[in-house]
Design a protein around this motif. Sequence first.
Motif, PDB file in Angstrom:
ATOM      1  N   PHE A   1       5.680   2.799  -6.879  1.00  0.00           N
ATOM      2  CA  PHE A   1       6.057   1.925  -7.737  1.00  0.00           C
ATOM      3  C   PHE A   1       6.218   0.735  -6.684  1.00  0.00           C
ATOM      4  CE2 PHE A   1       7.433   0.299 -12.272  1.00  0.00           C
ATOM      5  CZ  PHE A   1       7.664  -0.788 -11.739  1.00  0.00           C
ATOM      6  N   PRO A   2       6.931   0.766  -5.653  1.00  0.00           N
ATOM      7  CA  PRO A   2       7.264  -0.328  -4.656  1.00  0.00           C
ATOM      8  C   PRO A   2       5.949  -0.457  -3.908  1.00  0.00           C
ATOM      9  CG  PRO A   2       8.765   1.404  -4.176  1.00  0.00           C
ATOM     10  CD  PRO A   2       8.186   1.977  -5.399  1.00  0.00           C
ATOM     11  N   ALA A   3       5.186   0.676  -3.658  1.00  0.00           N
ATOM     12  CA  ALA A   3       3.772   0.354  -2.970  1.00  0.00           C
ATOM     13  C   ALA A   3       2.822  -0.387  -3.807  1.00  0.00           C
ATOM     14  CB  ALA A   3       3.219   1.814  -2.751  1.00  0.00           C
ATOM     15  N   ALA A   4       2.753  -0.262  -5.095  1.00  0.00           N
ATOM     16  CA  ALA A   4       1.872  -1.064  -5.850  1.00  0.00           C
ATOM     17  C   ALA A   4       2.525  -2.711  -5.963  1.00  0.00           C
ATOM     18  CB  ALA A   4       2.051  -0.383  -7.323  1.00  0.00           C
ATOM     19  N   LEU A   5       3.786  -2.798  -5.704  1.00  0.00           N
ATOM     20  CA  LEU A   5       4.113  -4.069  -5.937  1.00  0.00           C
ATOM     21  C   LEU A   5       4.010  -4.705  -4.383  1.00  0.00           C
ATOM     22  CD1 LEU A   5       7.855  -3.792  -7.264  1.00  0.00           C
ATOM     23  CD2 LEU A   5       5.973  -4.887  -8.231  1.00  0.00           C
ATOM     24  N   TYR A   6       4.002  -3.862  -3.447  1.00  0.00           N
ATOM     25  CA  TYR A   6       3.540  -4.466  -2.016  1.00  0.00           C
ATOM     26  C   TYR A   6       1.986  -4.998  -1.915  1.00  0.00           C
ATOM     27  CZ  TYR A   6       3.133  -4.867   2.945  1.00  0.00           C
ATOM     28  OH  TYR A   6       2.820  -5.048   4.185  1.00  0.00           O
ATOM     29  N   LEU A   7       1.353  -4.029  -2.732  1.00  0.00           N
ATOM     30  CA  LEU A   7      -0.101  -4.128  -2.525  1.00  0.00           C
ATOM     31  C   LEU A   7      -0.531  -5.586  -3.397  1.00  0.00           C
ATOM     32  CD1 LEU A   7      -1.736  -0.689  -2.711  1.00  0.00           C
ATOM     33  CD2 LEU A   7      -1.462  -2.289  -0.797  1.00  0.00           C
ATOM     34  N   TRP A   8       0.415  -5.569  -4.754  1.00  0.00           N
ATOM     35  CA  TRP A   8       0.032  -6.901  -5.594  1.00  0.00           C
ATOM     36  C   TRP A   8       0.505  -7.928  -4.629  1.00  0.00           C
ATOM     37  CZ3 TRP A   8       2.636  -6.925 -10.835  1.00  0.00           C
ATOM     38  CH2 TRP A   8       2.045  -8.001 -11.762  1.00  0.00           C
ATOM     39  N   ASN A   9       1.380  -7.961  -3.916  1.00  0.00           N
ATOM     40  CA  ASN A   9       1.992  -9.136  -3.290  1.00  0.00           C
ATOM     41  C   ASN A   9       1.095  -9.652  -2.154  1.00  0.00           C
ATOM     42  OD1 ASN A   9       4.052 -10.991  -2.604  1.00  0.00           O
ATOM     43  ND2 ASN A   9       4.278 -10.032  -0.772  1.00  0.00           N
ATOM     44  N   MET A  10       0.292  -8.514  -1.634  1.00  0.00           N
ATOM     45  CA  MET A  10      -0.516  -8.986  -0.643  1.00  0.00           C
ATOM     46  C   MET A  10      -1.797  -9.728  -1.223  1.00  0.00           C
ATOM     47  SD  MET A  10      -0.931  -5.399   1.799  1.00  0.00           S
ATOM     48  CE  MET A  10      -2.186  -6.088   2.581  1.00  0.00           C
ATOM     49  N   ALA A  11      -2.184  -9.326  -2.483  1.00  0.00           N
ATOM     50  CA  ALA A  11      -3.208  -9.905  -3.104  1.00  0.00           C
ATOM     51  C   ALA A  11      -2.972 -11.450  -3.808  1.00  0.00           C
ATOM     52  CB  ALA A  11      -3.627  -9.229  -4.421  1.00  0.00           C
TER      53      ALA A  11
END
Length: 168
Positions: free
Chosen positions: A41-51
């Motif tokens: 869940f936090p990894a997906a948020l991190y990747l989303w924040n990169m995009a």
Amino acid sequence: MPDKVVKTPYPLIDADPHFSRVVRYFRPSDYATWAAATGAFPAALYLWNMADPLPPNVRFRTTLRLGGLMGFIGGFLFAYQNSSLRFWGWTENKREEDLDLAELRQRVAEGKPLHPDSSQPLWIQGVAYRNSVWSQLKFQAFPMFNFVNHQHHGTDPAKYGVEKKELA
């Protein structure tokens, strides 16, 4: 009202297992699922924040912490649901069946009732059973667990060595 009888590919262990029993019977794969969801869940948020980066005035660390909490809770619910499906006989449950037979036969050998007695009145036990019996299928809407000991489990007590006269 009679219980709904569901045909399952594997033997029914317990139609409405107690919360502590479901957690005690977690498999290593359930813990791995829980851990994966907690991290994903936090990894997906991190990747989303990169995009699509957050504005500089928003603290991203707080977002990741909340994401970790949401992943932890969601992972637990998913692992709990998987364990419950094995109790119901919807997925492979040989390990749980063996643990169940050993645990409940031990209780019978010690002269204890199959399932712990409850201090709740019978009508409360019935209400608790009816409210929680299929609740694991609707965790996304309303997470509900069985915390009440009752005698509604959908299995024949004779398979554990309980005599008919003891059941009366």
